[in-house]
Enzyme design. Sequence first.
Site, short mmCIF file in Angstrom:
data_model
loop_
_atom_site.label_atom_id
_atom_site.label_comp_id
_atom_site.label_asym_id
_atom_site.label_seq_id
_atom_site.Cartn_x
_atom_site.Cartn_y
_atom_site.Cartn_z
N GLY A 21 0.81 -1.29 -0.11
CA GLY A 21 0.10 -0.02 0.05
C GLY A 21 0.95 1.24 -0.19
N CYS A 22 0.32 2.30 -0.21
CA CYS A 22 0.82 3.64 -0.20
C CYS A 22 1.60 3.97 1.05
CB CYS A 22 0.13 4.69 -1.01
SG CYS A 22 -1.63 4.68 -0.18
N TYR A 23 0.76 4.12 2.13
CA TYR A 23 1.06 4.64 3.10
C TYR A 23 2.10 3.88 3.61
CZ TYR A 23 -2.70 8.42 3.97
OH TYR A 23 -3.17 9.46 4.17
#
Lengths: 350, 350, 350, 350
Positions: free
Chosen positions: D148-150
């Site tokens: 995921g991005c975070y």
Amino acid sequence: MIKVAIVGGTGYTGVELLRILATHPQVKVTAITSRSLKGTPVAELFPSLRGHYDLAFCEPNVEQLASCDLVFFATPHGVAQAQVPALIERGVRVVDLSADFRLKDIPSWEAWYGQQHAAPALAKEAVYGLPEVNRADIAAAQLVACPGCYPTAIQLGWIPLVEAGVVEPSELIASAASGASGAGRQAKTDLILAENSDNFRAYSAAGHRHLPEIEQGLRNIQPLGANPVKVTFVPHLLPMVRGIHATLFAKTSSSASLSPSELQMLFEQRYKDEPFVDVLPAGSHPQTRSVRGTNMCRISVMQPQDRDTLVVMSVIDNLAKGASAQAVQNMNIMFGLTETLGLESPALLP
Amino acid sequence: MIKVAIVGGTGYTGVELLRILATHPQVKVTAITSRSLKGTPVAELFPSLRGHYDLAFCEPNVEQLASCDLVFFATPHGVAQAQVPALIERGVRVVDLSADFRLKDIPSWEAWYGQQHAAPALAKEAVYGLPEVNRADIAAAQLVACPGCYPTAIQLGWIPLVEAGVVEPSELIASAASGASGAGRQAKTDLILAENSDNFRAYSAAGHRHLPEIEQGLRNIQPLGANPVKVTFVPHLLPMVRGIHATLFAKTSSSASLSPSELQMLFEQRYKDEPFVDVLPAGSHPQTRSVRGTNMCRISVMQPQDRDTLVVMSVIDNLAKGASAQAVQNMNIMFGLTETLGLESPALLP
Amino acid sequence: MIKVAIVGGTGYTGVELLRILATHPQVKVTAITSRSLKGTPVAELFPSLRGHYDLAFCEPNVEQLASCDLVFFATPHGVAQAQVPALIERGVRVVDLSADFRLKDIPSWEAWYGQQHAAPALAKEAVYGLPEVNRADIAAAQLVACPGCYPTAIQLGWIPLVEAGVVEPSELIASAASGASGAGRQAKTDLILAENSDNFRAYSAAGHRHLPEIEQGLRNIQPLGANPVKVTFVPHLLPMVRGIHATLFAKTSSSASLSPSELQMLFEQRYKDEPFVDVLPAGSHPQTRSVRGTNMCRISVMQPQDRDTLVVMSVIDNLAKGASAQAVQNMNIMFGLTETLGLESPALLP
Amino acid sequence: MIKVAIVGGTGYTGVELLRILATHPQVKVTAITSRSLKGTPVAELFPSLRGHYDLAFCEPNVEQLASCDLVFFATPHGVAQAQVPALIERGVRVVDLSADFRLKDIPSWEAWYGQQHAAPALAKEAVYGLPEVNRADIAAAQLVACPGCYPTAIQLGWIPLVEAGVVEPSELIASAASGASGAGRQAKTDLILAENSDNFRAYSAAGHRHLPEIEQGLRNIQPLGANPVKVTFVPHLLPMVRGIHATLFAKTSSSASLSPSELQMLFEQRYKDEPFVDVLPAGSHPQTRSVRGTNMCRISVMQPQDRDTLVVMSVIDNLAKGASAQAVQNMNIMFGLTETLGLESPALLP
């Protein structure tokens, strides 16, 4: 009518004061100073004020300022400490929006601001203008040091926890973000839109001038015997104009154990009589736009995953509750007016 | 106190009405309707209104609405024309912010809006609520059709030229741009921030619903015998929230020849008594932020290169002078109040 | 490999050249000059270039520049005309991104830019670098004057109509808007984010320096005997970083009568072999983000309401097709490379 | 050439994959699926892709997908777990950009995502696609779960500290902010520009789905015997399109004592061979725009006031290193290509 002057009217805190005072029923602005723009009509620099003010910028003049009931200083740091003493002597009341009189520890001030303080005695006498803590002293003050923008948002977020001694005060962490108006109306490449729009970054993470102010304020309200407050503070620059959002982290004290509803209640009780602090319902996230143009601070508190770290979120408008509207709130208190006078409009949303 | 209800309070024109009326000294809002959010406190949907309104959204109810002095319709087109007739019969005054009663030519309305008009007779009786043209009729009106956002900015920009007959009316060109709030509070992919920030585009260039309203309004003020107004109108979507900027082009009539100062004078004279139209000094360019949150329209006029094409620039806040603030201005006129009541605050700048 | 130097590398056209050339397979950048930042690594000023360039800014040095195959000038106006002659003498090829060599009419240049031209003879020899008009001349040129950003978007939008003589050339109207990067990386109060975000305004409506360039370019392609092109041009500043959108209005000639499909076909035919001009399907509106970071120009044409006024919408990235990418396109043509080399990436969307 | 298909091509990770792959020299995209837009040309939905892809969206079809060398899933959670097993059986390699195969703890996945997992065995076999940790496993993997991005920004920021065991792992605090494209291309009122521009707010502070992924990843790299990682994670929504900024706080372990230069060295050593992690010079603050459109992560580390709390700042482009570019990096590794292939362009700045 209270006769008011504004020293340093060309910046954003100056125009924000003018915006608010334009409809304040008990105030008449009689002078706005600027050496560089002397003679220029205020409404020429700020077209939003066309039709509201006939004044032109004038040079600061002690006689003229001394004829006012109150003088606001909306100047860069270093200016007020040079000019305020003469006004104080003549009995004029002063609200300083700059950092000049906020810190009681003069060596600390001098270290953070890189210059000698010109009026250290006055700095000790000045009342720190956070009404939620110092209302009575403000009412009696001749000189009020209006808090900084980050310190306002951050202190209001932590006050209930620190006063109650339910968090470990030496491990406080503040991640806060400000709209670009917080950097002022300055001609700097770093501030131009093409450098900042669609961009986000921290700055001054190694040390920001608002840190000692935050720590001083919170230490003043700690219970006796507590470890002194220490804060890690990282400010960020948002690609927008107005608003501060502080995301605050604190570790619960080993001795304290609050249920979620007790936590919520702690905040609601602390601020139940405050006209400008709004504790949101449990589970809410405050938005900066919900306070845009107003003197409100909106706060939420959470305990994610029921772990030891509490999260407080606090929003203000950096130019309003973080500067000029809070200055007017202080003025209202100093002159015995209804505290909310001239500050009643809801936020501009959307 | 004027008792007021708002039908359709969940959109941007609804919340803007509530923001303005919150500090209007002569108005009490007694009901805000929304079928879908019935029972939800208004301040839950719009946190900016916390502390200002205790009301919850309610279902529209003719009896309740009929007990008010004035009902604002802040609804999508088609709604007001169905509900207004019952209120008119009972003597309630209505300001409709939607497009339902703006056009006198019913077939044109039906063609542009793609549905049959439910109250054509009422549309003919409605007064078009542009105070700068129809002030006297508004004062006497029971039903006011509040102008659209683009039509307000564009008509105010061209009125001095078209009334005076100094430009060729059949070749008017309007290139206008609106903040995204003009598209309303709708769940559409086309409106999300990730699609629109750092982006600019025209839309509906082949034909926008505000076109017939603009042409109708300008034709009504033309000198006898003039060629009928025809407008080429291209709207654009700005990556920002509030504000309309209209850049207007008109060809000088072969018979007319105005010097730059006569041109400037023409505009200043036309609006010299208007509290909400501000003609800027010659050479200025109006900015949308200079009217943010206010009922002001600021206008400049130029004749580039001394050629035949005049350029007028006109800015308003699409939600304020372009919708809700103008609706309040109409209300003030209808009830004989000072026209500027509740509309005095300067713009939020920055 | 083509050895390239960039004079004036600290502005946005400089960093954009560096971004594009970083992955160009036939180019090696050997020097980037800046007097003020001499010795500073390029990647220190522009962190986006970390890992891509080991170069530091150096002082401009004729010997070093003369050792290159091509020198790009990304300087403020007035600089290239002083330095280019020495390079031309030594046989170096030059692409100038500034305005110095764009206008053939030297008195006009001197009037618009407020200074004497230092190399008028060279200005006459320079080839105007709009490949869609001057491809063959560019291939043979030693000095190419790269077009301005507005002139590129506006000329490409009007070329099919003006070349074909189907519109009245003396009544052209251009309403165009640019992202803030168009104003450069300058420390000016007028450019800071807090002054421009959530704001829109026109500027230089009375006369912008790109006007004579637009008119010169269009006059060069007019049919014999046509009225000379005259343009009314109003530029606007968008609250975003990159992108130009030109909304162009032209009146159909009384003699010409094109059906909608003929109009569409006129544009598609004119640009059918152009790799960087994309005529959108009928009814489309181009968006600036659809060309962000690329050398593309996307164009739509419409005839609203079947009236006499045609509307053309044209978008480019002001720093790319409006400056640095077009400069690379010119370089590719000058050196006989595939014209699209290094310019193949799609736009960054969203 | 590697034959590639993309399942779910209408969202932002889909179009970002297409943007990157358009110039990847070793890849041919043969199918892009979308049930709802079946038959629509890809370039009609995304005008930035005009001229780059002739494909139209097609319905997902196992036979067609199975004929590819690699299938990217750019779908909402729940989709890949239903479709991937059939492809794995046929020997196709898969990179899933969704959350379906990221968590090894299936009950945790089911709790956070509110549905039963359809392919738990496959989830255990999937390799977590963070090359900086799992490069060798990725090379051999048939199914890669792209982070995921975070989690990408946050893990890369903390890895050096957590691996080295120099911070207290059970008291980690992450305050992170994402551009609005992180929320996807969805028609939601909460996402429209008028609700989010000039606004900043936290969301999901009580618990975000990326939390277990972050904790899982960091626990996997902890030294034996360490307290398990616990993270307090507050995400925020930025008024901009692309970029994640993570501001990370960690308390130094009582046993560890690093000087500032040792701290800096720890990060530089950890990432010295990583092509896509850039440790900035001491004292720097990374900016999101410095990685816009690229696969880079830029990181700074500081120890403010020499106190016990370390601050790490980490930036990525949420759609690039946070999704599609990292997916391509994974593909390059899986197919033995140069890891940086197709990912070499510098960031788009400004």
